[in-house]
Write an enzyme that holds these catalytic residues in place. Structure first.
Site, PDB file in Angstrom:
ATOM      1  N   HIS A 141      44.183  41.139  36.658  1.00 22.82           N
ATOM      2  CA  HIS A 141      42.953  41.443  37.396  1.00 22.82           C
ATOM      3  C   HIS A 141      43.095  40.969  38.839  1.00 22.82           C
ATOM      4  O   HIS A 141      43.637  39.893  39.100  1.00 22.82           O
ATOM      5  CB  HIS A 141      41.752  40.764  36.727  1.00 22.82           C
ATOM      6  CG  HIS A 141      40.447  41.100  37.381  1.00 22.82           C
ATOM      7  ND1 HIS A 141      40.028  42.402  37.587  1.00 22.82           N
ATOM      8  CD2 HIS A 141      39.460  40.306  37.881  1.00 22.82           C
ATOM      9  CE1 HIS A 141      38.851  42.397  38.186  1.00 22.82           C
ATOM     10  NE2 HIS A 141      38.489  41.143  38.384  1.00 22.82           N
ATOM     11  N   ASP A 182      34.396  40.198  44.184  1.00 22.10           N
ATOM     12  CA  ASP A 182      35.016  41.036  43.151  1.00 22.10           C
ATOM     13  C   ASP A 182      34.081  42.197  42.865  1.00 22.10           C
ATOM     14  O   ASP A 182      33.047  42.023  42.228  1.00 22.10           O
ATOM     15  CB  ASP A 182      35.260  40.212  41.883  1.00 22.10           C
ATOM     16  CG  ASP A 182      35.952  41.011  40.789  1.00 22.10           C
ATOM     17  OD1 ASP A 182      36.266  42.194  41.016  1.00 22.10           O
ATOM     18  OD2 ASP A 182      36.176  40.436  39.705  1.00 22.10           O
ATOM     19  N   CYS A 204      40.022  47.735  39.047  1.00 18.71           N
ATOM     20  CA  CYS A 204      39.958  46.620  39.995  1.00 18.71           C
ATOM     21  C   CYS A 204      40.902  46.775  41.180  1.00 18.71           C
ATOM     22  O   CYS A 204      40.532  46.455  42.310  1.00 18.71           O
ATOM     23  CB  CYS A 204      40.218  45.294  39.281  1.00 18.71           C
ATOM     24  SG  CYS A 204      41.898  45.054  38.648  1.00 18.71           S
TER      25      CYS A 204
END
Length: 258
Positions: free
Chosen positions: A108, A123, A68
């Site tokens: 995250h 995202d 991420c």
């Protein structure tokens, strides 16, 4: 700064270079289809360099994916270059965690993007549950995407993202790179995992278990040997497989059935 020409070639984008919601949606769909989610460098104890030069060399030019912090830091720079206002947010992952599990650190990285007078959740780095379209920051509203339906629920101090799956609504995460890439307890240090979401299917690899979730069809799961894992990493996820990965791949092939 980011080389937009190289990035757009990597994901196959040839549209307008403006800060419109149409551009945001197009990039959000193409990015996870072209650049897979993977954390192989963590598994090989190489660490993860999230400096812009390192991320671009790996994800744009190197035929690799990332996790991420790499995906969404790259996406931030692309969107900023196009004129979007982007804010990074920290999220606490709840995916596959039992309801009574203790709260985990916020490991995250997600984005809040302002476009055409509205805030959007973006995202492109959440593995097999990655968004394929930005979501409006609106609570208690079901938002439909090509692959899954999502909703944001108001919780004390923020929002919780949930995804609709066969078992019902499943929490994904609630709205620190060093911990995630190096700490001994980080799951990226122990699990071979990779994910890619295309317009027709989601593909996931966990150890030796390869899962396909077609957009219109029944999910399938295969148990792969080492050669099969290497072929999937190369052919399905589009990774530039290195010879040094072979011991890690062989170890993943020995994982017991789930």
């Amino acid at each position: 700064m980011v080389d937009l020409d190289a990035y757009f070639a990597r994901i196959g984008y040839a549209g307008p270079r403006d800060a419109s919601i149409a551009t945001l949606r197009a990039l959000h769909a193409l990015h996870p289809a072209a650049i897979p989610f993977e954390a192989i460098d963590c598994l090989l104890d190489r660490g993860v360099d999230i400096s812009p030069a390192a991320v671009d060399a790996k994800l744009i030019h190197g035929g690799r994916g990332g996790y991420c912090f790499e995906h969404n830091s790259l996406f931030t720079r692309v969107l900023t270059e196009l004129g979007f206002q982007v804010e990074g947010l920290a999220a606490r992952v709840r995916w596959n965690a039992p309801p009574d599990a203790p709260a985990q650190p916020r490991t995250h990285h997600v984005l809040k993007v302002a476009a055409e007078g509205q805030d959007w959740l973006a995202d492109v780095g959440f593995g097999g549950c990655v968004l394929t379209a930005p979501l409006r920051f609106a609570s208690d509203v079901i938002q439909v995407t090509d692959h899954d339906n999502y909703r944001l629920l108001a919780i004390p101090g923020g929002l919780s993202l949930e995804v609709r799956r066969e078992a019902g609504w499943v929490p994904a995460y609630e709205m620190a790179n060093w911990f995630t890439s190096t700490h001994p307890t980080s799951h990226f240090r122990h699990n071979l995992l990779c994910a890619r979401t295309t317009p027709t299917a989601r593909y996931g690899l966990l150890f030796n278990r390869f899962t396909t979730r077609p957009l219109d069809g029944t999910p399938t799961k295969q148990i792969l040997d080492a050669d099969g894992i290497e072929a999937v990493l190369r052919d399905t996820f589009g990774l530039a497989v290195e010879p040094s990965w072979r011991p890690m791949i062989e170890g993943a092939a020995e994982a017991p059935p789930a």
